[in-house]
Design a protein around this motif. Structure first.
Motif, PDB file in Angstrom:
ATOM      1  N   GLY A 153       1.034  -1.179  -0.027  1.00  0.00           N
ATOM      2  CA  GLY A 153      -0.053  -0.039   0.066  1.00  0.00           C
ATOM      3  C   GLY A 153       0.751   1.211   0.127  1.00  0.00           C
ATOM      4  N   LEU A 154       1.904   1.115   0.600  1.00  0.00           N
ATOM      5  CA  LEU A 154       2.927   2.319   0.737  1.00  0.00           C
ATOM      6  C   LEU A 154       3.452   2.453  -0.512  1.00  0.00           C
ATOM      7  N   ALA A 155       3.824   1.500  -1.186  1.00  0.00           N
ATOM      8  CA  ALA A 155       4.647   1.587  -2.601  1.00  0.00           C
ATOM      9  C   ALA A 155       3.802   2.190  -3.513  1.00  0.00           C
ATOM     10  N   ARG A 156       2.379   1.955  -3.303  1.00  0.00           N
ATOM     11  CA  ARG A 156       1.763   2.529  -4.358  1.00  0.00           C
ATOM     12  C   ARG A 156       1.837   4.367  -4.386  1.00  0.00           C
ATOM     13  N   PHE A 157       2.239   4.936  -3.270  1.00  0.00           N
ATOM     14  CA  PHE A 157       2.298   6.025  -3.174  1.00  0.00           C
ATOM     15  C   PHE A 157       3.880   6.391  -3.306  1.00  0.00           C
ATOM     16  N   GLY A 158       4.507   5.553  -3.807  1.00  0.00           N
ATOM     17  CA  GLY A 158       5.820   6.086  -4.237  1.00  0.00           C
ATOM     18  C   GLY A 158       7.059   5.703  -3.275  1.00  0.00           C
ATOM     19  N   LEU A 159       6.554   5.296  -2.107  1.00  0.00           N
ATOM     20  CA  LEU A 159       7.477   5.099  -0.933  1.00  0.00           C
ATOM     21  C   LEU A 159       8.093   3.591  -1.196  1.00  0.00           C
ATOM     22  N   ASP A 160       9.252   3.451  -1.293  1.00  0.00           N
ATOM     23  CA  ASP A 160       9.991   2.090  -1.214  1.00  0.00           C
ATOM     24  C   ASP A 160       9.814   1.454   0.066  1.00  0.00           C
ATOM     25  N   PRO A 161       9.243   0.425   0.302  1.00  0.00           N
ATOM     26  CA  PRO A 161       8.989  -0.100   1.636  1.00  0.00           C
ATOM     27  C   PRO A 161      10.487  -0.664   2.354  1.00  0.00           C
ATOM     28  N   GLY A 162      11.514  -1.032   1.352  1.00  0.00           N
ATOM     29  CA  GLY A 162      12.750  -1.224   1.733  1.00  0.00           C
ATOM     30  C   GLY A 162      13.606  -0.045   2.219  1.00  0.00           C
ATOM     31  N   ARG A 163      12.919   1.132   2.248  1.00  0.00           N
ATOM     32  CA  ARG A 163      13.640   2.201   3.012  1.00  0.00           C
ATOM     33  C   ARG A 163      12.995   2.299   4.538  1.00  0.00           C
ATOM     34  N   ILE A 164      12.219   1.526   4.829  1.00  0.00           N
ATOM     35  CA  ILE A 164      11.340   1.894   6.181  1.00  0.00           C
ATOM     36  C   ILE A 164      11.881   0.780   6.759  1.00  0.00           C
ATOM     37  N   VAL A 165      12.260   1.143   8.134  1.00  0.00           N
ATOM     38  CA  VAL A 165      12.513   0.482   9.395  1.00  0.00           C
ATOM     39  C   VAL A 165      11.011   0.640  10.347  1.00  0.00           C
ATOM     40  N   PHE A 166      10.418  -0.607  10.353  1.00  0.00           N
ATOM     41  CA  PHE A 166       9.262  -0.474  11.326  1.00  0.00           C
ATOM     42  C   PHE A 166       9.373  -0.976  12.687  1.00  0.00           C
TER      43      PHE A 166
END
Length: 250
Positions: A106-119
């Motif tokens: 869902g985040l990737a749809r808005f241009g945010l690479d999930p690989g950049r995120i530390v959850f």
């Protein structure tokens, strides 16, 4: 050191707002980090920094915990930071019920690479805010998202101080307002989904109801999958701005 004596009586309102914002430590005068531009001129021009101030707290408030509009808007802003800006720390606390944790696709749809995120997951708000503050003390991070329902003035001021000191931008993501406690933030946005466009593009109503050194405003925008950008909803372009009271009533 710049002082209030440098506020000139003949400055235009826009220049005066920019000066006040600079005095408050979050303005952009060409010497500090550039603002986070939304890529939507109507909004960028409206903000006193020419975009969102970096190294500041921005409060994004949803109206319904089941509405993903606030999360989508936050993801779109994070994507504007750029891939080279560094990783993003996203701290969240499960709210239970039908709400869900951040969803990578869902985040990737808005241009945010999930690989950049530390959850990071926290079970209590105070642990979440502690983790967010520690993240803001890490200049290697591009931004910190604190997804919480409850934050007070003291906690938000601590986040603001940490963000300013280290130049890391913070987003308070609240899917719904759980209290009327004031929050220290450079901007506060209320975001809500509205019926999609004929092309089935997500549409959001953005209400900038607080802006340090600026003025409120609201816009109806849509997300363009093809360009990966926000745009004013096509059927509102060139429509005269409405008085705020009318907008709220509508």
């Amino acid at each position: 050191m710049e002082t209030q004596s440098q506020l000139r009586s003949n400055e235009s309102p826009a220049a005066l707002r920019a000066t006040i914002a600079r005095l408050e430590g979050c303005g952009f005068d060409g010497t500090g980090p550039p603002p986070i531009r939304l890529g939507l001129a109507a909004i960028d021009r409206h903000l006193p920094w020419g975009g969102l101030a970096r190294g500041a707290v921005h409060d994004i408030l949803g109206l319904d915990p089941l509405d993903g509009a606030a999360s989508g808007f936050c993801a779109a802003l994070l994507a504007r930071l750029g891939a080279m800006a560094g990783p993003v720390l996203w701290v969240f606390r499960p709210l239970g019920g039908d709400t869900a944790a951040p969803y990578g696709h869902g985040l990737a749809r808005f241009g945010l690479d999930p690989g950049r995120i530390v959850f990071a997951r926290a079970d209590r708000d105070r642990d979440l805010l502690w983790a967010a503050e520690e993240g803001l003390r890490t200049p290697a991070l591009a931004a910190v998202v604190a997804e919480t329902g409850a934050v007070d003035l003291t906690a938000s001021r601590r986040l603001q101080l940490a963000a300013e000191a280290n130049g890391v931008t913070a987003f308070l993501l609240r899917r719904t307002r759980m209290s009327d406690s004031p929050v220290a933030a450079a901007t506060r946005w209320q975001v809500a989904s509205v019926p999609s466009s004929p092309r089935d593009l997500p549409r959001w109503h953005l209400d900038l109801d607080r802006c340090r050194g600026g003025t409120p405003g609201n816009w109806l925008v849509e997300w363009c999958d093809e360009t990966g950008d926000l745009a004013l909803a096509a059927d509102t372009v060139d429509r005269p701005d409405l008085p705020r009271a009318s907008r709220l009533a509508g």
